[in-house]
Design an enzyme around this catalytic site. Structure first.
Site, PDB file in Angstrom:
ATOM      1  N   PRO A   1      50.867  35.562  -6.967  1.00  0.00           N
ATOM      2  CA  PRO A   1      51.893  34.417  -8.022  1.00  0.00           C
ATOM      3  C   PRO A   1      52.310  34.937  -9.339  1.00  0.00           C
ATOM      4  CG  PRO A   1      50.196  33.596  -6.645  1.00  0.00           C
ATOM      5  CD  PRO A   1      49.595  35.324  -7.056  1.00  0.00           C
ATOM      6  N   CYS A   2      53.764  34.489  -9.550  1.00  0.00           N
ATOM      7  CA  CYS A   2      53.978  34.605 -11.041  1.00  0.00           C
ATOM      8  C   CYS A   2      54.308  33.879 -12.306  1.00  0.00           C
ATOM      9  CB  CYS A   2      55.362  35.614 -10.844  1.00  0.00           C
ATOM     10  SG  CYS A   2      56.759  33.969  -9.939  1.00  0.00           S
ATOM     11  N   GLN A   3      53.906  32.094 -11.686  1.00  0.00           N
ATOM     12  CA  GLN A   3      54.146  31.108 -12.558  1.00  0.00           C
ATOM     13  C   GLN A   3      53.393  31.587 -13.344  1.00  0.00           C
ATOM     14  OE1 GLN A   3      53.048  30.895  -8.854  1.00  0.00           O
ATOM     15  NE2 GLN A   3      54.308  29.299  -8.348  1.00  0.00           N
TER      16      GLN A   3
END
Length: 423
Positions: free
Chosen positions: A124-126
């Site tokens: 996940p890139c958050q």
């Protein structure tokens, strides 16, 4: 079809990256994804490809047309006793990492395969995104998602693939002052791989969207490979209008998730939709239902659509009439309302669309609404028969987090070329 190389898919999401490899004929050992709804969408799509490859696609069409409920669909697939469409696993953690690897090894035996050729995925890139860091008082420095890539490295260490593809947002380069980017290269090298990374734009893969991603491609040191030469200029003959004009016009709250007819027949559909297999002759339109918007938002939408269509200018929040400015903060997020460019490429689709549609407003002044799930899916280059499971907010998130399938297929084509040199 070329020989089916084996793929282990980590941090799969709803399957955008997987779809490109599916379309190129790869076979999946496993998909790993923690979100139940995204995993359900991926399961549906994996079964679709299994049914298609065995000439049972009619079962899938019965499902998305509403003739079968989900339980009936899953049972019909099970009754066919086809080869597994790929083992689906949940969240990977320090506790279950080794048991998960054991399950994957067992599944390799079921598939009569002795190795994993490619590992793909991206955490996940958050925690890496610039937007995420700007919203967090601590700049995401303490976010545990910073270190999910270590699970990815653990799978490389265990299964020793010939190649790997690691995808993420460009912000990964500067996350934690560049230490994650540097450490990723260093750890991969210790595992016996060379890796190179480039920032690629989805629009150069015929996706009608400005979407930059960093793509790491790695290979075992003994192979004489270099980073593939991907296209650097987008095709200019296609625009967002090519993916919107055949869809029924909707007012806020109108439409349905159920199958309906397109506004124009397949014979008159745009060349883009046909060339890239977004829409097929037998397709029915699904998941084309518009959000409900309050009167104030519709008044704002009307203003920003008019300004964009007339002058190609985007109104900042502070440009709106004072009676339409209800937020106290006037110094941040001034571009919170944005119209999609009908005559070019869309701006990047993001998961925030699940919360509101303000950043993805339909350019038709007669409709005055945000984009539907199907419209956003098309911008991401998902085929029209790709069914997203779960409630609409989850569907938007799944699409916003995905790798565009056309981009993924372009990567898969080059990976296949590399594998052909050694297998």
């Amino acid at each position: 079809m070329n020989p089916k190389y084996t793929v282990l898919d980590t941090f799969s999401g709803a399957g955008g990256l997987s779809e490109g490899f599916f379309q190129q004929g790869f076979k999946f050992v496993s998909h790993i994804e923690k979100d139940d709804r995204a995993r359900a969408s991926l399961e549906t799509r994996a079964i679709y490809h299994a049914l298609k490859n065995s000439n049972h696609e009619d079962i899938y069409r019965d499902y998305i047309s509403g003739n079968l409920n989900r339980d009936e669909f899953l049972q019909k697939f099970k009754d066919l006793e086809l080869p597994p469409a790929g083992l689906l696993l949940g969240e990977v953690t320090e506790i279950n990492e080794n048991p998960m690897m054991e399950k994957i090894q067992e599944h390799l035996k079921v598939m009569d395969s002795d190795s994993v050729d490619v590992i793909i995925g991206g955490p996940p890139c958050q925690a890496y995104s610039l937007a995420g860091r700007s919203r967090d008082p601590n700049g995401m420095k303490s976010d545990p998602r910073n270190y999910l890539y270590k699970h990815y490295l653990a799978f490389i260490n265990k299964f020793e693939p010939k190649l790997f593809v690691f995808e993420n947002v460009p912000g990964l380069i500067s996350a934690k002052k560049g230490s994650i980017y540097t450490n990723l290269h260093h750890e991969v090298e210790k595992l016996g791989y060379k890796t190179e990374a480039r920032i690629l734009n989805a629009k150069n893969f015929s996706v009608l969207q400005e979407r930059k991603r960093i793509i790491f491609i790695g290979w075992k040191k003994e192979y004489d490979f270099s980073y593939p030469l991907f296209p650097e200029k987008p095709p200019e003959e296609f625009h967002v209008s090519d993916i919107l004009k055949d869809l029924p016009s909707l007012q806020p709250g109108e439409g349905t998730d159920d199958p309906v007819d397109y506004k124009i027949p397949f014979s008159d559909a745009s060349r883009y939709l046909k060339k890239f297999n977004i829409r097929k002759q037998e397709d029915k339109l699904i998941q084309h239902k518009a959000r409900i918007h309050n009167p104030q938002d519709r008044n704002i939408y009307k203003l920003v659509i008019s300004k964009w269509n007339q002058d190609k200018k985007r109104l900042k929040y502070t440009d709106l009439p004072s009676e339409l400015q209800s937020h106290n903060r006037k110094d941040v997020f001034l571009d919170r309302f944005k119209v999609v460019d009908m005559n070019g490429c869309s701006h990047s689709v993001v998961a925030h669309i699940a919360k509101d549609g303000h950043h993805f407003i339909h350019p038709d002044i007669e409709q005055i609404r945000s984009l539907t799930v199907r419209e956003v899916a098309r911008i991401q280059s998902f085929p029209d028969n790709y069914k997203f499971e779960g409630p609409r907010t989850s569907q938007y998130s799944q699409i916003g987090n995905a790798v565009p399938p056309l981009m993924a297929k372009g990567i898969a084509i080059e990976i296949e070329k590399m594998l052909k040199e050694i297998l």
